[in-house]
Design a protein around this motif. Structure first.
Motif, mmCIF file in Angstrom:
data_model
loop_
_atom_site.group_PDB
_atom_site.id
_atom_site.type_symbol
_atom_site.label_atom_id
_atom_site.label_comp_id
_atom_site.label_asym_id
_atom_site.label_seq_id
_atom_site.Cartn_x
_atom_site.Cartn_y
_atom_site.Cartn_z
ATOM 1 N N TYR A 76 0.846 -1.186 0.000
ATOM 2 C CA TYR A 76 0.000 0.000 0.000
ATOM 3 C C TYR A 76 0.883 1.238 0.000
ATOM 4 C CZ TYR A 76 1.238 -0.442 4.911
ATOM 5 O OH TYR A 76 1.936 -0.604 6.076
ATOM 6 N N ASN A 77 0.264 2.360 -0.331
ATOM 7 C CA ASN A 77 0.910 3.663 -0.236
ATOM 8 C C ASN A 77 -0.189 4.639 0.162
ATOM 9 O OD1 ASN A 77 2.296 6.046 -0.484
ATOM 10 N ND2 ASN A 77 3.163 5.577 -2.478
ATOM 11 N N VAL A 78 -0.054 5.263 1.324
ATOM 12 C CA VAL A 78 -1.046 6.206 1.825
ATOM 13 C C VAL A 78 -0.292 7.464 2.239
ATOM 14 C CG1 VAL A 78 -2.897 6.609 3.496
ATOM 15 C CG2 VAL A 78 -2.476 4.288 2.636
ATOM 16 N N ARG A 79 -0.709 8.606 1.664
ATOM 17 C CA ARG A 79 0.005 9.847 1.963
ATOM 18 C C ARG A 79 -0.886 11.052 1.710
ATOM 19 N NH1 ARG A 79 2.284 11.676 -3.210
ATOM 20 N NH2 ARG A 79 1.728 10.102 -4.731
ATOM 21 N N TYR A 80 -0.587 12.130 2.420
ATOM 22 C CA TYR A 80 -1.274 13.385 2.166
ATOM 23 C C TYR A 80 -0.738 13.989 0.881
ATOM 24 C CZ TYR A 80 -3.746 13.564 6.595
ATOM 25 O OH TYR A 80 -4.600 13.310 7.633
ATOM 26 N N VAL A 81 -1.652 14.517 0.063
ATOM 27 C CA VAL A 81 -1.287 15.143 -1.208
ATOM 28 C C VAL A 81 -2.071 16.457 -1.346
ATOM 29 C CG1 VAL A 81 -0.733 12.972 -2.378
ATOM 30 C CG2 VAL A 81 -3.076 13.828 -2.438
ATOM 31 N N LYS A 94 -12.102 15.813 -7.534
ATOM 32 C CA LYS A 94 -12.613 16.795 -6.568
ATOM 33 C C LYS A 94 -13.037 16.063 -5.301
ATOM 34 C CE LYS A 94 -14.037 20.485 -9.533
ATOM 35 N NZ LYS A 94 -14.711 21.741 -9.408
ATOM 36 N N LEU A 95 -12.563 16.579 -4.166
ATOM 37 C CA LEU A 95 -12.885 15.989 -2.865
ATOM 38 C C LEU A 95 -13.262 17.078 -1.881
ATOM 39 C CD1 LEU A 95 -9.985 13.434 -2.257
ATOM 40 C CD2 LEU A 95 -12.388 12.891 -2.531
ATOM 41 N N PHE A 100 -6.244 15.945 1.990
ATOM 42 C CA PHE A 100 -6.561 14.800 1.143
ATOM 43 C C PHE A 100 -5.516 13.700 1.272
ATOM 44 C CE2 PHE A 100 -7.644 18.802 -1.111
ATOM 45 C CZ PHE A 100 -9.003 18.790 -0.842
ATOM 46 N N LEU A 101 -5.997 12.483 1.473
ATOM 47 C CA LEU A 101 -5.125 11.311 1.480
ATOM 48 C C LEU A 101 -5.311 10.558 0.173
ATOM 49 C CD1 LEU A 101 -5.636 9.967 5.101
ATOM 50 C CD2 LEU A 101 -3.446 10.587 4.082
ATOM 51 N N GLN A 102 -4.201 10.273 -0.510
ATOM 52 C CA GLN A 102 -4.220 9.388 -1.677
ATOM 53 C C GLN A 102 -3.947 8.000 -1.112
ATOM 54 O OE1 GLN A 102 -3.749 10.623 -5.321
ATOM 55 N NE2 GLN A 102 -4.202 8.555 -5.980
ATOM 56 N N VAL A 103 -4.915 7.093 -1.272
ATOM 57 C CA VAL A 103 -4.832 5.733 -0.739
ATOM 58 C C VAL A 103 -4.673 4.786 -1.919
ATOM 59 C CG1 VAL A 103 -6.056 3.930 0.534
ATOM 60 C CG2 VAL A 103 -6.298 6.328 1.228
ATOM 61 N N GLY A 154 -11.004 12.403 1.491
ATOM 62 C CA GLY A 154 -11.050 13.775 1.976
ATOM 63 C C GLY A 154 -11.289 13.757 3.471
ATOM 64 N N VAL A 155 -10.453 14.480 4.211
ATOM 65 C CA VAL A 155 -10.575 14.540 5.664
ATOM 66 C C VAL A 155 -10.696 15.999 6.114
ATOM 67 C CG1 VAL A 155 -9.399 12.347 6.075
ATOM 68 C CG2 VAL A 155 -8.068 14.433 5.984
ATOM 69 N N ARG A 156 -11.162 16.184 7.326
ATOM 70 C CA ARG A 156 -11.404 17.520 7.886
ATOM 71 C C ARG A 156 -10.155 18.394 7.870
ATOM 72 N NH1 ARG A 156 -10.659 18.747 12.938
ATOM 73 N NH2 ARG A 156 -10.652 16.607 13.631
ATOM 74 N N ALA A 157 -9.005 17.818 8.237
ATOM 75 C CA ALA A 157 -7.736 18.536 8.311
ATOM 76 C C ALA A 157 -6.611 17.504 8.223
ATOM 77 C CB ALA A 157 -7.639 19.309 9.629
#
Length: 183
Positions: A76-81, A94-95, A100-103, A154-157
């Motif tokens: 896996y690769n999970v990171r904020y972008v 659009k999110l 935003f996390l790219q999962v 998409g997350v709050r912060a």
């Protein structure tokens, strides 16, 4: 008075030398007893088994995204972008949310032998309903391309998160992404 003067002098010297100054900021923090960070997490292993479902859940201290895999989950690769892009085309998605996390699961959402789909969301913009979640704002489909399945979260912060795999049920497994409600 001499003792007080000696203590004040020692404290001033200690401050000047940085002995009593706060330490450097850490990339990890503790919330609800959890020590997570907001830095990218990855495991480059590939999975031949395919994605069969995507679901979410709410917990006291975090929101959870689960990717079910038919077989052993691996990479896996999970990171904020700054923006989430579609797998293959690179077009932005659009999110909703402040971050935003790219999962990316290193597993296809199709059978690698027959090419038949093993998972296709009913709504690519709302893969799972997170409308009343504390942290999640939207889960969107970013595609499945060359053995990878990608989502935009998409997350709050920009909040700390954790990624791991779990075995079961049966011969299946899960890729789990937990995002804390706060720092």
């Amino acid at each position: 008075m001499k003792k007080l003067s000696a203590w004040l002098t020692a404290i001033i010297i200690a401050l000047g030398l940085g002995l009593l100054a706060p330490g450097p900021a850490s990339a990890t923090t503790s919330y609800c007893g959890l020590v997570w960070s907001s830095l990218a997490k990855s495991n480059q292993a590939m999975s031949a088994p395919s994605v069969t479902n995507i679901r979410s859940g709410q917990h006291t201290c975090f929101d959870r995204l689960v990717i079910d895999i038919k077989g052993k989950a691996a990479g896996y690769n999970v990171r904020y972008v700054s923006k989430v892009v579609q797998d293959g085309s690179g077009l932005p998605i659009k999110l909703r949310g402040g971050a935003f996390l790219q999962v990316t699961a290193h597993a296809p959402s199709y059978d690698s032998v027959t090419g038949k789909s093993t998972y296709a969301p009913a709504n690519r913009s709302e893969v799972t309903n997170v409308s009343k979640y504390k942290t999640f704002r939207q889960v969107a489909w970013a595609g499945s391309f060359e053995g990878h399945t990608a989502l935009g979260l998409g997350v709050r912060a920009r909040l700390p998160f954790k990624v791991y795999t779990l075995a079961g049920p049966g011969s299946g497994s899960k890729l789990v992404i937990d995002v804390a409600h706060q720092w």
